[in-house]
Each structure stands twice: as C-alpha cells, then as structure tokens.
Design an enzyme around this catalytic site. Structure first.
Site: not given
Ligand code: UD1
Length: 417
Positions: A301, A394, A22-23, A120, A115
């Site tokens: 995850d 999902r 999915k990711n 985030r 979620c």
């Molecule tokens: C992706 C995955 C999700 C996984 C996560 C961490 C997908 C679709 N989802 O989510 O399943 O749990 O990586 O491995 O691939 N953050 C900030 N600012 C930003 C972006 C992120 O502070 O602009 C923080 C987030 O709040 C979180 C951390 O960084 O605490 C990790 O987030 P991120 O690596 O961006 O996860 P996702 O890409 O949302």
C-alpha cells in the site's frame, strides 16, 4: 466527482494527526458480528470504506449507529446479505463470511469488490473455512460457507491478510482449537486479536506465523480504539520527502513503519522517533530498491507513494511488486507527468530526477490517487487529479486538507464528503 487542483508547493512543515487505521477498523467492524452485546469503536475515521462496511453489516442484520467519531454495532439477529451492490463496494466485505457462519451457521456472501489491483480471489478464505468443518464453495458470484464450525489445522498457501482475519474470527466461536500456519503478521491482525481477546476470545500467537485460537461459546461487546493508520502516516512521510519538508506525524507508530523508514533513511531523509510520534525532515537524495512483501516487509500500500519519492531522487530505483499483479497504474500517470519509469510485469525501473509537469491525471485506485496527489506537489504548474470513483475518500480522511494545513497548494472541487 472530486477533482484536485494541485500546484507546485513549498516544503511542507508542521504537525499532522494520524487517524485510526482503516485496515484495522474494517475487520474489527466485521468482528463485531461475533458479539452478543454492542461494540463501540472510538476515533473511527470519516471514510467511505467505513460507510460501505456499515452498509455491509446492516445488510447482515446488524444495527450500526454513528455518533461523531464513535461507531456502535449491535448484532442481535444475523442473516446473509442479499444486496450484492453493497458488497461490491469494498474488498473487506468478504470479512463477514467467517463471523456470519460462526454465529448463524451459514453465510452466503456476494463476492467483494474493491480496488482493481489484481485478481483478488477468495480461495484461501474458502479452503480455511473447509478446514474448520464448513461446506464452503464459490457459486454464482457468491462465497458460501455452511455448517457447525469445529477447530482444525489450516495452512495458508499465502499469508493473506483478509483470510487470516476471516479464519481467526470464525475460529473464535468454533468448537475446539484451531491452528493457522503461515498466517499474516500485519499490525492490523494483532489489533483484531487484541480486540477479540478483550471480547473474551482465546488467541495466541497474533503477529507471528502461527496463530492458535481456542474457540469459546460466546463473545461480549466492548469499547475499543483501533491502532493508528500506518499507511496514512507513511503517505505523509513520503510527502515530507517529496517537498523536502519537516513534518511531525503525531500518534504514528514507528514500530509499524520500519520498512518504509529504512528506505526513507536510505534516500537521505532524517527520521526521528519520540513519544509524540515520528518526525521526518531533510532531503531524499538517493534512489532505493523496493520489494513489496507481507509484513514486516515493505507494504504494497506504500509502493505507489514511494515511487513518487523515487521520481524525485537522483539515480535509479528498482521496484518489485510481489503482492498484487496489477499495481503500477500510477506509473503510467507519473510517466505522463514526465517521470522516467519503465514497467515490465512485476518490475518497475525509475530513473529519478527528471522534472515533472502538471497535467490531467486520473486516480485509478486508492493508493495510486494519493501518490499522484503527492506528485502534483513537486510538478511544475498545475496537476488536475480527477478521482471519478472517489477512491481517495475511501481510505484517507481529508488528505488534501491535511496536506494544505502543512502548506500544500491544493484545491478540491466537485463533491465533498
Ligand atoms: C489487505 C488490505 C490491503 C492490502 C493487502 C496486502 C484491508 C482491508 N486491505 O487486503 O490494503 O493491500 O491486505 O497487504 O486490510 N489472495 C489469493 N486468495 C485469497 C486471498 C488473497 O490469491 O483467498 C491473494 C490476493 O489476490 C493478493 C494477495 O493474496 O495477490 C494478498 O491479498 P490479501 O493479503 O488477502 O489482501 P486483502 O486482505 O484483500
């Protein structure tokens, strides 16, 4: 609303075919917006997040068609999505920001949902877009990026998976060379880059902390099959541990699952790797300590499914969740089932070995839902897992069905995919 009646199950045995990730699929769908000719993805899993992402791409002006397990995206005329409700359905909707701005010169994207496992924010995405020359801001619940993109130097304050993906996609069509430091190294990033390189992009260093992208003026669509889902494989590996079963995970890539496999071996499980995939058997006996980290560390995850494993093993396990600040909601439900778990901020201490008893619990997020389904397999009596928001669908295609084929006693009612 899906409700799963999960009863104490015997050891799970047999073979499970792992779906494509999915990711990996979601960012590659977003990347299809960069291409001037159609992109066809093969073996796309039947997930509501994929449906939602298809809705996001359509809201951006693309044509999306699905035939069986093939999904085709044709992105001729792009626009900013106006329908906020489509964007709220999943976090990955923010991934259209980079491609839209790169191709159309501007993107106004309603802030994403997904979620509720932490705040985030999207600040790292926006700061990166500014480094590429865009005027990028967050205003009125919109992430906005405007301007002609040029190569730049970017340092990510945190190796965000989504921000790394967004910026690689934006840089692929920017003029000049972009260098992204402290980039995320997840296998899904490597897969996205493999896809983009085959479309004509020039990218070096995918899977390392420094990714260099030399922008090109045009990308062409291709046919592509994304990598297997390491999180689905890891969840089923935890099911083997919980039920003392023997499961062959066909197609699973052990090189993507090193951290989990180390931990499962530490509990006493036997893990064998061969050409078909991964085989797990034996008994999880000992508690382990788990610290979630960016790849190649232990994936956040799989923290919830692994916590269910540690409810079974004798002795103490200590969890430290370093990625998301609110990712212990399953611990509350596991405690209701009889588990001895104390959480304190980002730490959780599990004293394993206490018997679990079935009761009614709620799937509060995607991976928490999966973890509770696994807990039901070892709990005495019946666990009613209520998934009001359809979280499990999902991210897992027929998780209950896969477990049932391995011998689990699970009945699903109230809403099918
Ligand atoms: C992706 C995955 C999700 C996984 C996560 C961490 C997908 C679709 N989802 O989510 O399943 O749990 O990586 O491995 O691939 N953050 C900030 N600012 C930003 C972006 C992120 O502070 O602009 C923080 C987030 O709040 C979180 C951390 O960084 O605490 C990790 O987030 P991120 O690596 O961006 O996860 P996702 O890409 O949302």
């Amino acid at each position: 609303m899906p409700i799963y009646a999960v009863r104490t199950s015997p050891s799970l045995h047999g073979e499970a075919q792992i779906n494509t990730s999915k990711n990996a699929v979601l960012p590659i769908m977003a990347a299809a917006l960069l291409c001037h000719s159609p992109v066809t993805l093969h073996q796309v899993p039947n997930l509501t997040d994929v449906d939602s992402m298809a809705g996001v791409l359509e809201a951006c002006g693309a044509k999306v068609t699905r035939t069986g397990r093939d999904l085709t995206v044709q992105a001729d005329h792009l626009c900013s999505p106006r329908d906020a409700s489509v964007m709220h359905r999943l976090r990955a909707s923010i991934l259209v920001l980079g491609p839209l701005c790169a191709r159309a010169g501007e993107a106004e994207v309603p802030l994403p949902g997904g979620c509720a496992i932490g705040q985030r924010p999207v600040d790292i995405h926006l700061r990166g877009m500014r480094a590429l020359g865009a005027e990028a801001n967050q205003e009125n619940n919109l992430a906005i990026a405007r301007g002609r993109l040029t190569g730049g130097s970017i340092y990510l304050d945190f190796p965000s998976v989504g921000a790394t993906e967004n910026l690689i996609m934006a840089a692929a069509l920017a003029q000049g060379v972009t260098r992204i430091e402290n980039a995320a190294k997840e296998p899904e990033i490597v897969d996205l880059c493999d896809f983009l390189i085959r479309c004509g992009a020039r990218i070096l260093g995918a899977g390392t902390g420094t990714v260099v992208v030399d922008g090109v003026s045009r990308l062409n669509g291709i046919e592509y099959t994304p990598i297997p889902d390491r999180i689905e494989a890891g969840t089923l590996a935890c099911a083997a541990a919980i039920t003392e079963g023997s499961i062959l995970l066909s197609g699973a890539r052990s090189d993507h699952l090193r951290a989990l496999l180390f931990k499962l071996r530490e509990t006493g499980m036997l893990v064998q790797e061969d050409a078909r995939g991964l085989c797990l058997r034996g008994r999880a006996k000992r508690g382990v300590d788990v610290r979630t980290l960016s790849y190649p560390g232990f994936p956040t995850d799989l923290q919830a499914p692994m916590m269910t494993v540690c409810c079974k093993t004798k002795g103490q396990s200590v969890f430290l969740e370093t990625i998301f600040e609110n990712r212990y909601m399953h611990a509350v439900a596991l405690s209701r089932m009889g588990a001895d778990i104390r959480t304190e901020g980002r730490m959780a201490v599990v004293r394993g070995g206490a018997p679990l008893y079935g009761c009614t619990v709620e799937a509060t997020d995607l991976r928490a839902g999966a973890a509770l389904m696994l807990a039901g397999l070892m709990a005495q009596g019946e666990t009613q897992l209520v998934d009001e928001a359809g979280h499990i669908d999902r991210g897992y295609e027929g998780l209950d069905e896969k477990l049932r084929q391995l011998g689990a006693d699970i009945l699903r009612s109230g809403g099918t995919r």
